[in-house]
Design a protein around this motif. Structure first.
Motif, PDB file in Angstrom:
ATOM      1  N   TYR A  62     -28.793  -3.910 -11.587  1.00 25.57           N
ATOM      2  CA  TYR A  62     -28.994  -3.911 -10.190  1.00 25.57           C
ATOM      3  C   TYR A  62     -30.070  -4.977  -9.975  1.00 25.57           C
ATOM      4  O   TYR A  62     -30.652  -5.167  -8.769  1.00 25.57           O
ATOM      5  N   GLY A  63     -30.833  -5.242 -11.033  1.00 25.55           N
ATOM      6  CA  GLY A  63     -32.077  -6.317 -10.840  1.00 25.55           C
ATOM      7  C   GLY A  63     -33.272  -5.624 -10.426  1.00 25.55           C
ATOM      8  O   GLY A  63     -34.029  -6.110  -9.986  1.00 25.55           O
ATOM      9  N   LYS A  64     -33.272  -4.199 -10.824  1.00 31.18           N
ATOM     10  CA  LYS A  64     -34.660  -3.342 -10.378  1.00 31.18           C
ATOM     11  C   LYS A  64     -35.014  -2.840 -11.658  1.00 31.18           C
ATOM     12  O   LYS A  64     -34.637  -3.056 -12.594  1.00 31.18           O
ATOM     13  N   GLY A 110     -29.128  -0.867  -4.900  1.00 25.06           N
ATOM     14  CA  GLY A 110     -28.183  -1.958  -4.188  1.00 25.06           C
ATOM     15  C   GLY A 110     -27.943  -2.015  -2.745  1.00 25.06           C
ATOM     16  O   GLY A 110     -27.333  -2.702  -2.057  1.00 25.06           O
ATOM     17  N   ASP A 111     -28.201  -0.472  -2.477  1.00 25.94           N
ATOM     18  CA  ASP A 111     -27.613  -0.215  -1.112  1.00 25.94           C
ATOM     19  C   ASP A 111     -28.712  -0.412   0.008  1.00 25.94           C
ATOM     20  O   ASP A 111     -29.686   0.028   0.547  1.00 25.94           O
ATOM     21  N   HIS A 112     -28.486  -1.879   0.481  1.00 26.26           N
ATOM     22  CA  HIS A 112     -29.603  -2.448   1.583  1.00 26.26           C
ATOM     23  C   HIS A 112     -29.496  -1.626   2.828  1.00 26.26           C
ATOM     24  O   HIS A 112     -30.559  -1.700   3.450  1.00 26.26           O
ATOM     25  N   ASP A 113     -28.525  -1.077   3.136  1.00 26.57           N
ATOM     26  CA  ASP A 113     -28.463  -0.189   4.341  1.00 26.57           C
ATOM     27  C   ASP A 113     -29.212   0.903   4.472  1.00 26.57           C
ATOM     28  O   ASP A 113     -30.100   1.122   5.540  1.00 26.57           O
ATOM     29  N   THR A 114     -29.222   1.624   3.360  1.00 27.63           N
ATOM     30  CA  THR A 114     -30.227   2.786   3.153  1.00 27.63           C
ATOM     31  C   THR A 114     -31.764   2.365   3.244  1.00 27.63           C
ATOM     32  O   THR A 114     -32.428   2.811   3.775  1.00 27.63           O
ATOM     33  N   GLN A 125     -42.729  -1.531   4.283  1.00 28.29           N
ATOM     34  CA  GLN A 125     -41.707  -2.134   3.397  1.00 28.29           C
ATOM     35  C   GLN A 125     -41.369  -1.244   2.094  1.00 28.29           C
ATOM     36  O   GLN A 125     -42.049  -0.533   1.723  1.00 28.29           O
ATOM     37  N   ILE A 126     -39.896  -1.474   1.622  1.00 30.57           N
ATOM     38  CA  ILE A 126     -39.392  -0.526   0.486  1.00 30.57           C
ATOM     39  C   ILE A 126     -39.400  -1.234  -0.658  1.00 30.57           C
ATOM     40  O   ILE A 126     -39.061  -2.210  -0.662  1.00 30.57           O
ATOM     41  N   GLN A 127     -39.952  -0.517  -1.698  1.00 34.54           N
ATOM     42  CA  GLN A 127     -39.845  -1.240  -2.841  1.00 34.54           C
ATOM     43  C   GLN A 127     -38.814  -0.257  -3.827  1.00 34.54           C
ATOM     44  O   GLN A 127     -39.053   0.991  -4.362  1.00 34.54           O
ATOM     45  N   PRO A 128     -37.606  -0.732  -3.982  1.00 36.01           N
ATOM     46  CA  PRO A 128     -36.400   0.384  -4.427  1.00 36.01           C
ATOM     47  C   PRO A 128     -36.466   0.089  -6.230  1.00 36.01           C
ATOM     48  O   PRO A 128     -36.544  -0.826  -6.681  1.00 36.01           O
ATOM     49  N   PHE A 129     -36.446   1.385  -6.627  1.00 35.00           N
ATOM     50  CA  PHE A 129     -36.387   1.458  -8.174  1.00 35.00           C
ATOM     51  C   PHE A 129     -35.133   2.461  -8.609  1.00 35.00           C
ATOM     52  O   PHE A 129     -34.534   3.171  -7.676  1.00 35.00           O
ATOM     53  N   PHE A 130     -34.480   2.330  -9.683  1.00 39.07           N
ATOM     54  CA  PHE A 130     -33.363   2.927 -10.107  1.00 39.07           C
ATOM     55  C   PHE A 130     -33.777   4.077 -10.942  1.00 39.07           C
ATOM     56  O   PHE A 130     -34.893   4.270 -11.524  1.00 39.07           O
ATOM     57  N   ILE A 131     -32.869   5.326 -10.348  1.00 37.31           N
ATOM     58  CA  ILE A 131     -33.268   6.611 -11.058  1.00 37.31           C
ATOM     59  C   ILE A 131     -31.968   7.094 -11.486  1.00 37.31           C
ATOM     60  O   ILE A 131     -30.802   6.955 -10.756  1.00 37.31           O
ATOM     61  N   MET A 132     -32.067   7.780 -12.553  1.00 33.85           N
ATOM     62  CA  MET A 132     -30.815   8.843 -13.057  1.00 33.85           C
ATOM     63  C   MET A 132     -30.563   9.946 -12.356  1.00 33.85           C
ATOM     64  O   MET A 132     -31.294  10.400 -11.928  1.00 33.85           O
TER      65      MET A 132
END
Length: 565
Positions: A62-64, A110-114, A125-132
């Motif tokens: 995801y590049g995160k 990667g859900d830009h709408d959310t 502003q939101i900083q997105p991270f990936f979670i299991m």
């Protein structure tokens, strides 16, 4: 609806980035087919990749950045700015904020709408991270309401109803359902309802420790107990004899079994409800707390087509959970598995499970005799209690079966002399036992309020007084006690201000080398066996516990409490 990565996509990511070889994927696909596990679950349980490394690999796609919320302190106020229904539907957990905005763990970063919806909702502003997904589900537990607040509302409704039959029945149903739901959500192993002179006291056993939860006025005692008896299929008119029963309730998408015991006391009937949740059923090897080296030993041992795999420890040390985690891996369509247990705590599809019943003379020994005639590949015996059961179990292991069982001994080395004391011939024990595992459960430091601290002089002096612990801590920490920082929980709403949340195992795993087999043949003592096992690289429970202390998983007090018996 959150869009999860498809299995095929995950496989391509792992092979393309060389986390796994193509041949590993073929093995994994076969293993998934055999066990019925999902891809992510089997990758972790099969030891192909750790959860954190898998999380990092998928985050890179995801590049995160990957975040394990178990190691983060979640900002409760921030999290609750996003309603639970929105958080679940969108797969998001706001957990911290800094000068760059709000950090949000996401199942699909990667859900830009959310992300756009959250930025409007939180006005930052939101900083997105990936979670299991496993970490996400645990984080959702932070949305739990207060049980006391819920009960105040229910009791107010009950008092308003004037105890009218129809209305009060509905409210009592809601009261018992709420008790079960909150016990399950808080991962209580038992719910106690204890009679006092003027009230019923409700207590939860969480992580092995009892907690007072709330009080129910005495006038509601009879209706609450009657409701529990009806659900458990007990006699409602019996108040002077002990009764046992079982009930089942639905929670979200899960069916939860509860074993119920009612015992008369001088103040009324005492109820204990043991929650047998699917959370425990779904416990895998990777969740137990095994180190990487010990995990490899276990995986090697259970690949043997025959022999004995023994788990030892006192009552409440997690032996059954360990055996079920192993059975879960072994449960494939090409093998026949049978168990004899007292009681059968968890249903496992595809496994023949037999309940000990003294009334019909179905003992461990008699049940085991019958199982052997049922053409099994793998047998689990809930506990080896006597010579007769031990004899049959050893002979079963000798004649081509893999036998899993438990014993009550203090450490792994004592398991071997204990079997000899039961009348097992030394040559039989030496030729059938593959591995002996000793374990205890320690409480984990709450990750929401964990902090590091420097020991005071009294604490340091007490450790210096015990050279064994002093040497271990110095060796593991790589520094002297004077400069050592340890970890503890300061207490928060999530851990009920205890500083602990959840439990994890500390282990010692004794593999039977040729040298140890020779010691068994000459009936060597457990101390002699322990010396040789340690010289061959066995990690003791104390050493494993100190490792977990140094890594901030648990406290030194917890490890000493369970290992210095």
């Amino acid at each position: 609806m959150v869009e999860r990565l498809a299995d095929d996509k995950i496989k391509k990511i792992l092979v393309g980035e060389t986390y796994l070889a193509a041949k590993d994927i073929k093995e994994v696909e076969q293993g998934m087919q055999d066990t019925g596990m999902g891809l992510v679950e089997y990758l972790i349980e099969g030891g192909y990749i750790t959860k954190d490394i898998l999380g990092q690999a998928l985050a890179e796609y995801y590049g995160k950045v990957y975040v394990n919320l178990g190691r983060e302190k979640i900002d409760q106020d921030l999290m609750k700015k996003v309603p639970e229904l929105v958080a679940r539907a969108k797969g998001v957990v706001p957990f911290a904020a800094d000068s760059n905005g709000i950090k949000v763990a996401m199942l699909d970063p990667g859900d830009h709408d959310t992300i756009h919806v959250l930025e409007k909702l939180l006005e930052q502003q939101i900083q997105p991270f990936f979670i299991m997904e496993q970490d996400f589900e645990e984080a959702m537990g932070n949305y739990q309401l207060s049980l006391k607040d819920e009960f105040v509302r229910i009791l107010a409704d009950l008092q308003k109803s004037g105890l009218s039959k129809e209305k009060s029945d509905d409210i009592v149903v809601s009261m018992v359902d709420t008790l079960l739901k909150y016990g399950h959500q808080n991962k209580a192993s038992d719910i106690h309802i204890e009679p006092y002179n003027e009230k019923l006291m409700v207590r939860f056993r969480i992580d092995g420790i009892m907690h007072d939860v709330l009080q129910i006025p005495k006038e509601f005692a009879e209706v609450v107990l009657t409701r529990i008896k009806i659900l458990s299929k007990m006699r409602t008119d019996e108040h002077r004899a002990a009764q046992d029963g079982k009930l089942r309730f639905k929670f979200e998408n899960e069916t939860v079994d509860v074993r119920v015991s009612v015992v008369p006391t001088i103040l009324g009937e005492n109820v204990v409800m043991r929650i047998l949740s699917a959370h425990s059923r779904s416990f895998g090897l990777s969740d137990l707390g095994l180190s990487l080296a010990d995990m490899k030993k276990v995986q090697k041992a259970i690949k043997h087509p025959h022999g004995m795999f023994l788990v030892t420890g006192p009552t409440g040390s997690g032996k059954t959970t360990t055996l079920y985690a192993i059975l879960k891996l072994l449960n494939r369509r090409d093998v026949n598995i049978a168990t004899i247990e007292d009681p059968v705590e968890y249903d496992m599809e595809g496994v023949t499970q037999i309940q000990v019943n003294s009334k019909t003379n179905l003992t461990f020994a008699n049940g085991l005799r019958s199982i052997v005639r049922q053409d099994p590949n793998i047998i689990m015996v809930g506990e080896i209690r006597d010579q007769e059961t031990a004899d049959i179990a050893v002979n079963s292991a000798l004649t081509g079966h893999l036998v899993l069982s438990t014993l009550h001994t203090n450490d792994a080395a004592t398991t071997l002399p204990r079997l000899l004391d039961m009348g097992i011939e030394p040559f039989l024990a030496a030729s059938t036992i593959n591995v002996a595992v000793a374990q205890r459960l320690v409480r984990k430091i709450c990750t929401r309020c964990r902090t590091s601290y420097e020991m005071n002089k009294a604490e340091k002096d007490s450790l210096v007084a015990d050279p064994r612990i002093n040497d271990l801590i110095t060796k593991k920490g790589g520094k002297k006690l004077e400069k050592l920082r340890l970890y503890k929980g300061t207490g928060c709403d999530i851990c009920n201000n205890t500083g602990y949340k959840g439990r994890i195992g500390v282990f010692e795993i004794l593999e039977l080398s040729e040298e140890i087999k020779k010691l068994i043949l000459v009936r060597a003592s457990s101390q002699q066996i322990m010396v040789v096992a340690k010289s061959q690289g066995m990690t003791t429970m104390l050493e494993d516990g100190i490792d977990k202390v140094m890594n901030g998983v648990t406290t030194l007090e917890e490890v000493l409490r369970v290992t210095m018996e």
